[in-house]
Design a protein around this motif. Structure first.
Motif: not given
Ligand SMILES: C[S@@+](CC[C@H](N)C(=O)[O-])C[C@H]1O[C@@H](n2cnc3c(N)ncnc32)[C@H](O)[C@@H]1O
Length: 793
Positions: A100-125
Motif C-alpha cells: 500500500r506504500d508502493l507506487e503501482i506500475i505496469l508490466l511495460d514499465e519494467l526494466k531489464v535486470e533491475t530491482h524496481h525499488d519503491g514500485k509494486g505490481l498487481i498481477l493476475k495469474a
C-alpha cells in the motif's frame, strides 16, 4: 539498484542436476533498459500451456512405463521438493514496505535486470502454474500486458506455492530478469515475502483484474458461513492450505469478530495451522477462540499448549497445559462415588491432555536437570532409524550452563556460567532445523536451506530468532525488519537465510557413536563419494567460536547435539568447538578456516605453529609426513605389514621427532602438553602395526607416544578414581582430544593387561572410557572402537 548479471544456477534436489544454467552475456547490453520487444499475451499463454501439456505427457509416459527410479513421478512423491539455490553474489534485500506504500506500475514499465525499488505490481495469474524449482505462470496486469512470473521458496502451506490460476497477487519491488534467450524475460521473486496473495475484494485490485466469471463473482459475495463450509470441505479432503484460506475468508467477512461463530472458525483454523506446522498462528488463533466457558476454553489452551510445544517453548507450553487441565477438570467434574473417590470420568484429563502435559514436563526436566539420566541417551540412540524416519528426537535443550557474551576472538561467543568438569555436559541442544535428508554436502545444504526458509515463512517468531541475531558474515545487510509481519506475511530474506546457514550449520551423522566404529570411520571419506550427513542449524551452538584445541567436543544423536567438556572449564571462560577436524599442516587448516568462515585462527596451536621457529622445520616435517602417508597407503597397519615397512615408518617417526625436538630447543613450542600433530599419523600406524604383531611392549610405547602427540601424558594410577580426569585436566596444556586418543588408550590398556600390569591397564581403560563418552556423547563401550571387528576389510 541494478544487480550485475551473474551466472544463475538452480539445483534440482531430486537428482542434483543443474536445471537452469544461463549464459547471461546476451542480456548485458539491456541492463536498466525497457525490453526492445515484448511477447504478446496470446503467445506467452500458448507457449506456457504447451509447456504444461508436455510436462503432463512426460509424467504420464513415465507412469505408464512403470518407472519408479529417481525422477519418476512415483519417486518424486517421496523425494524432497526441488529447491532453488540462491547465489549470494546476486543478493538483494527483501522488501520491507507494504504494497500500500508502493507506487503501482505496469508490466511495460519494467526494466531489464533491475530491482524496481519503491514500485509494486498487481498481477493476475492467467494460467495454471508450471511447478519446478518454483512456480511459474503467465500473469497479466490492468492494461492487458502479460509476462512471466516465477516465485520461489514458498512454503507448501501457502496457496502461493501453486500460484493458482485466477489469483491476484501483489509483487513488491520486483526484479525483472533476462532469461537468456532473445525477448525472454521474467519477473523473478526470490524472497517469499515479496509476493502477497490479495483477497478478491481488495481495493488495490484494479477493475480490469476483478473477477469476470459468475462463479468468481459469487465467491466474492460468499457468506462467512459458506466460507466456513468450504473450509470444512477442504479439511475433509485434507487440503489444509485451502482450508486455512477459507477459514481466513470466513473471519475476514464476518461482522462480529467476537461471536461464537468467529470463535468456532478460529478454533478450526487453529487446528489446521497446527497440522501445517504454523505454530505461531495456531497458538494465536487458539487464544483468540476463547469464549470464557471452561467447556470449550480448555480445548483452546490445549491447542495453544501443543503449538508452543511444536516451537519447543516448553515453559510457555506448560502454562497452557496447566490452564487446560484446570478448565477441563472444572468443565466435567463428575467424581465417581465408588472407589477410588478421587478419579473423574473426564476423558480429556485422563487421556491425551494428561499424556501431552507429562511429555511437556519431561522436556522441562531435560532442560533444567540436563543430566544423563534425564536424557537417557542409550534410549535415544536405540530409537534412531533412518528407514523409519526417526531422526527428530522428542527432547528438550539443556542450555543453562552457558550464555552468549561478547568474545575477544570474534563478535559473540558462548561462555560457561559455572565451572564445568571434564566429561560433563556443557549443553544439549535440539536442532532448530534439520531435514531428515542424509545426502552429500551440496544436497544436504540445499535441503537445510529449504527447511529453514519454509519454517520461517510459516512461523514469524522463528524468523525473528534466526534472521535477527545469528551471525551471517560481515558484508550482509540487515534491515532490522526480519520476521516482521508486513501485509500479513513475515519478512524473510532468503539471501540472509543462506549466509546464516553457511556460517552456522553443522554436518551431523545419524549417530556419532556409529561413526567411531573403525569399519565406518573411513567409509565415504573420499571427494568422489563423500560421507552422507544431514546438515542442521542449532541456534545456541551457532554462537560457538572455533579453536583447533577446543575445550568441548560435539556429538550427535539424530537432531540432538551433545556438547561435553574435554578440559575443565572455569566459570566465565569462553567455550570453543572445532569447526572441522584439524589438519596437522597449519597452512592447510588455516586455508580451510579462511575459505569456510573467513578468519585466521589464533588458538594456542595455530599461534605456536605459525611462529618463524616452528615454520622453519615445517617443510621438512611435511615431506616426512607425505612419505609416511605414502607408505601407509601401501601397507594397512592392521594387516600385518612387512618388517621393512615397520622399520621405514620407525625411521620416519624418529626423524619427525628429532625435527620437533630441534624446534622445541629454540622456541616455546612442541614441549610437553603441546601437540605434535605431524607425528600422529606415523605413531598411530606403528601402534596398530605392533598390535597386529602382538608386540605388547612396543604397543605400550607407541600408545604413550600417540598420547604425547596429542598433548597428553599417560593416565596416572589413582585409588580415588580421578586418574582419568587428571589426564584430561593438566593445567596450562593445550591438548587435542579425538577418537584416536581413545584408540591409543584402549590398545595401551590391552597391552598392559597382557603384560600383567593391571594398575596401568585399569588407568588406561578408565581414561579410554571417559574419552569415548566425550567423543560419542554418551557411550563408554570400548568394544565400539575395537579394530578387530573389521578384520578382513
Ligand atoms: C558460527 S559463528 C560464531 C559466532 C560468532 N562469533 C557470532 O558473533 O555470532 C562463526 C563465525 O565466527 C567467527 N569466528 C569463529 N571462531 C573464530 C576465531 N577463533 N577467531 C576469529 N573469528 C572466529 C568467524 O567469523 C566465523 O565465520
Amino acid at each position: 539498484m541494478e544487480a550485475p548479471l551473474q551466472k544463475l544456477q538452480s539445483v534440482h534436489l531430486n537428482n542434483g542436476l543443474l536445471l537452469d544454467v544461463q549464459d547471461a552475456d546476451n542480456g548485458a547490453a539491456l541492463v536498466g533498459q525497457l525490453p526492445p520487444k515484448r511477447t504478446s499475451s496470446k503467445a506467452l499463454v500458448k507457449k506456457h500451456r504447451a509447456h504444461l501439456k508436455a510436462q503432463e505427457a512426460a509424467a504420464a509416459t513415465m507412469g505408464n512405463n512403470g518407472a519408479t527410479g529417481s525422477g519418476s513421478p512415483a519417486s518424486q512423491m517421496d523425494d524432497p521438493r526441488p529447491v532453488k539455490q540462491v547465489v549470494l553474489a546476486d543478493a538483494y534485500p527483501a522488501s520491507t514496505r507494504s504494497i500500500r506504500d508502493l507506487e503501482i506500475i505496469l508490466l511495460d514499465e519494467l526494466k531489464v535486470e533491475t530491482h524496481h525499488d519503491g514500485k509494486g505490481l498487481i498481477l493476475k495469474a492467467a494460467t495454471p502454474a508450471y511447478r519446478g524449482v518454483g512456480a511459474v505462470s503467465v500473469v497479466v496486469d490492468a492494461a492487458g500486458n502479460a509476462d512471466k512470473l516465477a516465485i520461489y521458496n514458498h512454503s507448501d502451506t501457502s496457496l502461493l506455492s501453486n500460484l493458482p490460476e485466477g489469483c491476484v497477487v501483489a509483487v513488491k519491488e520486483p526484479y525483472y530478469k533476462y532469461n537468456g534467450t532473445p525477448h525472454d524475460y521474467m519477473i523473478c521473486v526470490d524472497h517469499p515475502s515479496d509476493v502477497v496473495l490479495l483477497r478478491f475484494n481488495d481495493p488495490l485490485i484494479p477493475k480490469a483484474l476483478r473477477p469476470a466469471t459468475e462463479e468468481a463473482k459469487a465467491a466474492l459475495s460468499k457468506s462467512p458461513e459458506a466460507w466456513r463450509s468450504a473450509g470444512d470441505m477442504a479439511f475433509l479432503q485434507r487440503d489444509f492450505p485451502t482450508a486455512a484460506y477459507c477459514y481466513t475468508e470466513a473471519l475476514e467477512t464476518v461482522s462480529d469478530k467476537a461471536s461464537t461463530f468467529a470463535a468456532d472458525v478460529y478454533t478450526k483454523r487453529a487446528g489446521v495451522n497446527l497440522l501445517l506446522g504454523r505454530y505461531d498462528g495456531a497458538r494465536d488463533d487458539a487464544l483468540v477462540s476463547r469464549t470464557g466457558s471452561a467447556a470449550t476454553d480448555w480445548r483452546a489452551y490445549f491447542t495453544a499448549a501443543k503449538a508452543t510445544y511444536g516451537l519447543c517453548r516448553y515453559p510457555e507450553s506448560r502454562g497452557y497445559f496447566e490452564q487446560a487441565l484446570s478448565l477441563a477438570k472444572q468443565s466435567t467434574p463428575t467424581p465417581t462415588p465408588s472407589p477410588p473417590p478421587t478419579t473423574t470420568t473426564n476423558a480429556a484429563v485422563d487421556g491425551p491432555l494428561q499424556r501431552e502435559h507429562e511429555r511437556c514436563l519431561a522436556r522441562l526436566r531435560e532442560e533444567t536437570e540436563g543430566s544423563d539420566a534425564a536424557y537417557d541417551f542409550p534410549a535415544m540412540y536405540a530409537s534412531l532409524s533412518l528407514a523409519k524416519n526417526q531422526v527428530h528426537l522428542d527432547r528438550g535443550s539443556f542450555l543453562r550452563r552457558t550464555a552468549v557474551r561478547r568474545s575477544a576472538f570474534h563478535g559473540n561467543g558462548l561462555f560457561a556460567l559455572e565451572p564445568i568438569g571434564v566429561g560433563e555436559l556443557v549443553f544439549v541442544e535440539k536442532a532448530a532445523f534439520m531435514p531428515n535428508q542424509y545426502y552429500d554436502p551440496t544436497r544436504a545444504s540445499a535441503a537445510l536451506y529449504a527447511t529453514m526458509v519454509r519454517q520461517m515463512c510459516d512461523n514469524p517468531s522463528v524468523a525473528v530468532e534466526v534472521l535477527q541475531p545469528l551471525y551471517g558474515g560481515d558484508s550482509i545487510v540487515r534491515t532490522g525488519h526480519e520476521g516482521e509481519l508486513v501485509d500479513g506475511v513475515p519478512v524473510v530474506d532468503v539471501f540472509l537465510a543462506e549466509t546464516i546457514r553457511l556460517k552456522n550449520c553443522f554436518s551431523a551423522p545419524l549417530a556419532t557413536l556409529d561413526d567411531c566404529r573403525p569399519e565406518n570411520a573411513s567409509a565415504g571419506a573420499s571427494a568422489s563419494a563423500p560421507r552422507l550427513m544431514a546438515k542442521g542449524l542449532w541456534k545456541h551452538a551457532s554462537y560457538l567460536n572455533h579453536s583447533c584445541v577446543p575445550n568441548t567436543m560435539r556429538s550427535f544423536l539424530g537432531d540432538v547435539m551433545i556438547s561435553r567438556a574435554v578440559k575443565p572449564i572455569a566459570a566465565g571462560e569462553e567455550v570453543f568447538q572445532q569447526y572441522i577436524p584439524v589438519k596437522a599442516d597449519v597452512r592447510a587448516r588455516q586455508a580451510e578456516l579462511q575459505a569456510g568462515w573467513g578468519f585466521q585462527c589464533i588458538c594456542p596451536l595455530c599461534s605456536r605453529d605459525t611462529t618463524p621457529e616452528a615454520q622453519a622445520g615445517h617443510a621438512h616435517r611435511r615431506t616426512l609426513l607425505q612419505a609416511a602417508e605414502k607408505l601407509a597407503s601401501k601397507h594397512a597397519p592392521h594387516r600385518l605389514p612387512p618388517d621393512a615397512a615397520v622399520r621405514t615408518m620407525e625411521r620416519l617417526a624418529r626423524q619427525m621427532t628429532a625435527s620437533y625436538d630441534e624446534t622445541s630447543r629454540v622456541a616455546d613450542a612442541y614441549g610437553p602438553g603441546q601437540p605434535r600433530l605431524g607425528l600422529v599419523y606415523p605413531t598411530m600406524w606403528l601402534l596398530r602395526a605392533h598390535r597386529c604383531r602382538h608386540r605388547h611392549a612396543k604397543v605400550v610405547q607407541y600408545a604413550e607416544q600417540t598420547l604425547q602427540c596429542f598433548g597428553y601424558s599417560r593416565p596416572p594410577h589413582s585409588t580415588d578414581g580421578n586418574g582419568a580426569a587428571t589426564m584430561y585436566s593438566k593445567p596450562g596444556a593445550s591438548p587435542l582430544h579425538t577418537v584416536h586418543v581413545v584408540s591409543a588408550l584402549v590398545y595401551g590398556a590391552e597391552a598392559h593387561r597382557v603384560l600383567g600390569q593391571a594398575d596401568e591397564a585399569d588407568a588406561f581403560e578408565a581414561a579410554a572410557r571417559l574419552g569415548l563418552r566425550m567423543v560419542t556423547g554418551f557411550s563408554d563401550d570400548l568394544e565400539v572402537i575395537n579394530e578387530d571387528n573389521m578384520a578382513g576389510r
